[in-house]
Design a protein around this motif. Structure first.
Motif, PDB file in Angstrom:
ATOM      1  N   ALA A 288      58.718   1.147 -25.824  1.00  0.00           N
ATOM      2  CA  ALA A 288      57.758   1.754 -26.525  1.00  0.00           C
ATOM      3  C   ALA A 288      56.086   1.492 -26.036  1.00  0.00           C
ATOM      4  CB  ALA A 288      57.742   1.008 -27.851  1.00  0.00           C
ATOM      5  N   THR A 289      56.185   0.461 -25.315  1.00  0.00           N
ATOM      6  CA  THR A 289      54.763   0.222 -24.590  1.00  0.00           C
ATOM      7  C   THR A 289      54.471   1.352 -23.461  1.00  0.00           C
ATOM      8  OG1 THR A 289      54.839  -2.081 -25.091  1.00  0.00           O
ATOM      9  CG2 THR A 289      53.230  -1.405 -23.407  1.00  0.00           C
ATOM     10  N   GLN A 290      55.608   1.619 -22.883  1.00  0.00           N
ATOM     11  CA  GLN A 290      55.270   2.458 -21.519  1.00  0.00           C
ATOM     12  C   GLN A 290      55.231   3.899 -22.257  1.00  0.00           C
ATOM     13  OE1 GLN A 290      57.682   5.361 -20.712  1.00  0.00           O
ATOM     14  NE2 GLN A 290      56.380   5.860 -19.092  1.00  0.00           N
ATOM     15  N   ARG A 291      55.886   4.398 -23.095  1.00  0.00           N
ATOM     16  CA  ARG A 291      55.671   5.763 -24.000  1.00  0.00           C
ATOM     17  C   ARG A 291      54.162   5.701 -24.599  1.00  0.00           C
ATOM     18  NH1 ARG A 291      60.112   6.841 -28.490  1.00  0.00           N
ATOM     19  NH2 ARG A 291      58.894   5.007 -29.414  1.00  0.00           N
ATOM     20  N   GLU A 292      53.746   4.506 -25.075  1.00  0.00           N
ATOM     21  CA  GLU A 292      52.319   4.781 -25.645  1.00  0.00           C
ATOM     22  C   GLU A 292      51.248   4.586 -24.772  1.00  0.00           C
ATOM     23  OE1 GLU A 292      51.788   5.429 -29.060  1.00  0.00           O
ATOM     24  OE2 GLU A 292      54.028   5.661 -29.274  1.00  0.00           O
ATOM     25  N   THR A 293      51.399   3.983 -23.399  1.00  0.00           N
ATOM     26  CA  THR A 293      50.539   4.045 -22.614  1.00  0.00           C
ATOM     27  C   THR A 293      50.460   4.805 -21.487  1.00  0.00           C
ATOM     28  OG1 THR A 293      51.670   2.328 -21.383  1.00  0.00           O
ATOM     29  CG2 THR A 293      50.080   1.433 -22.928  1.00  0.00           C
ATOM     30  N   LYS A 294      51.770   5.537 -21.378  1.00  0.00           N
ATOM     31  CA  LYS A 294      52.175   6.444 -20.506  1.00  0.00           C
ATOM     32  C   LYS A 294      51.907   5.864 -19.017  1.00  0.00           C
ATOM     33  CE  LYS A 294      50.940  10.652 -23.115  1.00  0.00           C
ATOM     34  NZ  LYS A 294      50.497   9.755 -24.397  1.00  0.00           N
ATOM     35  N   SER A 295      52.315   4.856 -18.855  1.00  0.00           N
ATOM     36  CA  SER A 295      52.340   4.070 -17.557  1.00  0.00           C
ATOM     37  C   SER A 295      53.330   3.025 -17.574  1.00  0.00           C
ATOM     38  CB  SER A 295      50.959   3.563 -17.228  1.00  0.00           C
ATOM     39  OG  SER A 295      50.761   2.818 -16.341  1.00  0.00           O
ATOM     40  N   TRP A 296      53.816   2.455 -16.365  1.00  0.00           N
ATOM     41  CA  TRP A 296      54.532   1.327 -16.327  1.00  0.00           C
ATOM     42  C   TRP A 296      53.798   0.105 -15.955  1.00  0.00           C
ATOM     43  CZ3 TRP A 296      59.275   0.702 -18.462  1.00  0.00           C
ATOM     44  CH2 TRP A 296      59.958   1.635 -18.885  1.00  0.00           C
ATOM     45  N   LYS A 297      52.148   0.302 -15.778  1.00  0.00           N
ATOM     46  CA  LYS A 297      51.727  -0.825 -15.325  1.00  0.00           C
ATOM     47  C   LYS A 297      51.799  -1.901 -16.602  1.00  0.00           C
ATOM     48  CE  LYS A 297      46.731  -1.934 -14.748  1.00  0.00           C
ATOM     49  NZ  LYS A 297      45.469  -1.272 -14.440  1.00  0.00           N
ATOM     50  N   TRP A 298      51.321  -1.199 -17.869  1.00  0.00           N
ATOM     51  CA  TRP A 298      51.110  -2.202 -18.834  1.00  0.00           C
ATOM     52  C   TRP A 298      52.317  -2.834 -19.247  1.00  0.00           C
ATOM     53  CZ3 TRP A 298      46.561  -3.509 -18.543  1.00  0.00           C
ATOM     54  CH2 TRP A 298      45.627  -2.712 -18.233  1.00  0.00           C
ATOM     55  N   PRO A 299      53.523  -2.282 -19.655  1.00  0.00           N
ATOM     56  CA  PRO A 299      54.677  -3.005 -19.819  1.00  0.00           C
ATOM     57  C   PRO A 299      54.876  -3.931 -18.810  1.00  0.00           C
ATOM     58  CG  PRO A 299      55.142  -0.580 -19.984  1.00  0.00           C
ATOM     59  CD  PRO A 299      53.640  -0.865 -19.459  1.00  0.00           C
ATOM     60  N   THR A 300      54.633  -3.982 -17.671  1.00  0.00           N
ATOM     61  CA  THR A 300      54.811  -4.858 -16.526  1.00  0.00           C
ATOM     62  C   THR A 300      53.920  -5.976 -16.727  1.00  0.00           C
ATOM     63  OG1 THR A 300      55.557  -3.148 -14.861  1.00  0.00           O
ATOM     64  CG2 THR A 300      54.908  -5.432 -14.036  1.00  0.00           C
TER      65      THR A 300
END
Length: 719
Positions: free
Chosen positions: A685-697
């Protein structure tokens, strides 16, 4: 049209497309209540096409021939959006090609706040298309000594006006007739409530011609909101920019003037249809209550006391039901082992599937009571007050006041809570809220909290009222809230911006809860929890049983032979327990647990807990199901009717010989799960909302480091 030929006979069926009915309205106008009344259990959730915005839809059988699709649009105050979920409403209403474009729009208005609610109605009506005004909360208006003449209002607006009570279902038959009438012979207002062509006729006309638009007000929306419309391509947006530049059109100034003009005309209509018999300075009973509930001191004290009662109730009320389910699962497990023939399939059913799922079913009562009490707070109108008083705290930690909604929603589940951040206007505040929301203790953590608290915290009362276990549970939830605020404060130091956040919350009047809506909320929440968790647990239980029942080569047989040789003098039941434990340790799962044991030993965990930790990365609640499976496989046949809590109490530490689950170990696990990011759905969900794998990491790394460090300190201090 569908043609079906059977034995040379031609059957012709005409398929009629289901009409789309949109529910539009201000927040707290009763739109969702009306949606529940119209659709009942015929509801589904998903996303609007092309965007990750929640969409609630359902079917409404208007009559024998017409079954409509009801779409509950996000609540908005006007068609000029300030967030993503508000943008989707205008995006649909301005685009007839959208699959959710309504055949009829029902604008639900709060009769007690008619003047403000009519702003949105007049905007929707001016866009074009059949509209119905549903006059809701008339009982609240009467409590405020307001009477509204619906017939006169319909004549002034030029559209059907229906008096309803969305809470009780009153007036739904009249609403059906109005919808059918608008579908068959649409009634539109005679003229626009605000006509932009009166001020900029050439620009409006040229926009309508170039883009083939029907109404003047829709042309104005193309000019003002063209950058936000997803259905316009780049060349169309550039064309609109050119028109704006050629005519020197100032969007913001024109929009402000429109709003002022609308309110002047709405005031004239309201003066004709609303009779107010209350003195201007006479407060309502809701306003009298708010003096205490919103007080800078008493407001927090009352909220804290209500929280305390909730967590006390979760333990006190749910315990008898939990004991019954726990004992029932253990009894069923024992009966199946006695009646079914011995073999791998029986072991898989009892020690794998039933043990794992039973570890989740036992917590249904607590989850049901949690959602029941939260639903009562929402239904009554108190939850809005909580958001207002918590806004004062949030701002000190760098969060937007709108962050209160996702953080409170995070107590149920982090995934929809993260999606709820779309209402936050500034990017930084939204990002910080997304990153800290998983620190709020969700319902998936509740099974872990309750089983570990029950092991180490005595069920003793203080002052004859407060249960120690309930106090411990409340402390864990407060720890999650405090950690979220601290993390937000640290993140705001690194994520700087010039944008300023804002928080607008209309306080609804207090109402008696609708038990059918409360029951529907509890049912949907529990069903979703059991279904989502059950599928994951079933899959993991099967995989885990295989890994725990088989080992490399003949390692498990050799472990059994050693156990028989070393403990030949023991009684049969004791020997069987040792053999089962040694075979588990020699299995694939046991060897994998031993592989990671050095990394978790400083926290007090052994290889069995290590297996549960790894499996719970799929979902936190899997921890208890995994422990149920592990200890079922690692026990003798005579222990098949012992509950999971008894197994944990009886577990011995192989090093000290004492109880494995000491207060130090239990509190270390509790603290670990307060902070641990162990939910793949949340990361997705974090990746989908931020459109990046940086913030889920970033989210995964900082939460796991915080969990490990906090659990280590806790264990070392209490050990």
């Amino acid at each position: 049209m569908v043609l079906i030929i059977i034995h040379s006979t031609l059957f012709i069926f005409t398929l009629k497309t289901s009409p789309v009915i949109a529910l539009i309205g201000n927040p707290n106008a009763g739109k969702s209540s009306l949606f529940n009344q119209l659709t009942g259990l015929r509801q589904k959730t998903g996303n609007f096409p092309g965007v990750t915005v929640d969409k609630k839809s359902g079917t409404w059988p208007i009559d024998a021939q017409t079954v409509a699709t009801i779409v509950d649009f996000p609540g908005i105050y006007s068609i000029y959006p300030k967030s993503l979920d508000e943008q989707i409403v205008t995006d649909i209403l301005a685009n007839p090609a959208h699959p959710d474009y309504p055949d009829v729009s029902i604008v639900v208005v709060d009769a007690a706040n008619l003047h403000r609610n009519l702003l949105l109605f007049t905007q929707v009506a001016d866009l074009g298309g059949p509209v119905i005004l549903a006059l809701n909360m008339l009982d609240v208006a009467r409590q405020q000594a307001k009477e509204i003449n619906a017939v006169r209002l319909a004549m002034r607006l030029g559209v059907p006006v229906v008096r309803i009570n969305a809470r009780t279902g009153e007036g739904l038959d009249l609403l059906k007739k109005a919808v059918l009438g608008q579908l068959e012979e649409p009634t539109l207002p005679g003229k626009l409530f605000f006509d932009p062509a009166e001020e900029i006729p050439e620009l409006i006309e040229e926009t309508k011609v170039q883009y083939q638009l029907e109404t003047n007000y829709l042309a104005l929306q193309y000019l003002i909101q063209h950058d936000g419309f997803s259905f316009l391509n780049r060349s169309q947006q550039v064309g609109l920019d050119t028109l704006i530049h050629n005519y020197q059109f100032n969007e913001q100034t024109f929009q402000a003037g429109e709003t002022i003009t609308r309110y002047k005309r709405i005031a004239t209509i309201a003066a004709e249809v609303v009779t107010n018999q209350r003195a201007a300075n006479q407060p309502t009973w809701s306003q009298k209550l708010d003096r205490y509930l919103l007080h800078p001191v008493w407001g927090y004290a009352i909220f804290g006391f209500i929280l305390l009662l909730i967590f006390q109730a979760i333990f006190a009320w749910a315990q008898p039901f939990m004991d019954g389910i726990d004992s029932g699962v253990a009894w069923l497990n024992g009966q199946l082992k006695e009646s079914l023939p011995p073999g791998p399939l029986t072991d898989l059913l009892t020690d794998g599937i039933l043990a794992g799922i039973g570890g989740i079913l036992v917590f249904i009562p607590q989850i049901a009571f949690l959602f029941l009490l939260v639903a009562l707070l929402e239904e009554s109108g108190y939850m809005s007050r909580v958001m207002v008083i918590m806004d004062r705290i949030m701002r000190k930690f760098g969060l937007n006041g709108r962050s209160v909604v996702p953080l409170i929603s995070g107590v149920a589940c982090a995934v929809p809570a993260i999606m709820a951040t779309r209402s936050i206007g500034t990017r930084r505040d939204r990002l910080i809220t997304i990153l800290v929301t998983p620190l709020m203790s969700c319902s998936a953590r509740l099974p872990i909290y309750t089983i570990l608290i029950a092991l180490v915290v005595p069920s003793r009362r203080i002052l004859g009222l407060f249960n120690l276990q309930g106090l411990a549970l409340m402390a864990l939830y407060l720890l999650g809230l405090v950690s979220a605020l601290v993390a937000a404060y640290i993140l705001k130091l690194f994520l700087r911006t010039q944008e300023r956040g804002y928080f607008i919350m209309e306080l609804p009047t207090f109402k008696l809860p609708r038990w059918n809506h409360v029951g529907l909320t509890v049912w949907e929440s529990v069903r979703s929890f059991v279904w989502e968790a059950g599928r994951v647990i079933l899959a993991i239980s099967i995989v885990l049983w295989v890994l725990a029942s088989y080992g490399p080569g003949d390692s498990m047989d050799r472990a059994e032979a050693r156990a028989k040789q070393q403990h030949a003098a023991l009684a049969t039941d004791q020997l069987q327990n040792i053999i089962a434990s040694d075979r588990l340790e020699a299995s694939y799962a046991g060897q994998f647990g031993h592989f990671i044991e050095p990394a978790i030993r400083p926290l007090g965990y052994d290889w069995k807990i290590g297996i549960a930790l790894l499996s719970s990365f799929a979902a936190r609640e899997v921890f208890v199901g995994t422990m149920s499976t592990i200890y079922s496989i690692g026990s003798g046949a005579d222990d098949s009717d012992i509950t999971i809590r008894e197994r944990l109490r009886q577990e011995k530490n192989p090093i000290t010989g004492g109880p494995m689950y000491t207060p130090a170990l239990a509190w270390s696990l509790l603290i670990f799960y307060v902070f641990a990011m162990m939910c793949m759905s949340t990361l997705a969900a974090t990746q989908r909302e931020t459109k990046s794998w940086k913030w889920p990491t970033v989210q995964l790394v900082y939460m796991m480091a915080l969990a490990y460090g906090s659990a280590f300190i806790t264990y070392q201090l209490l050990h």
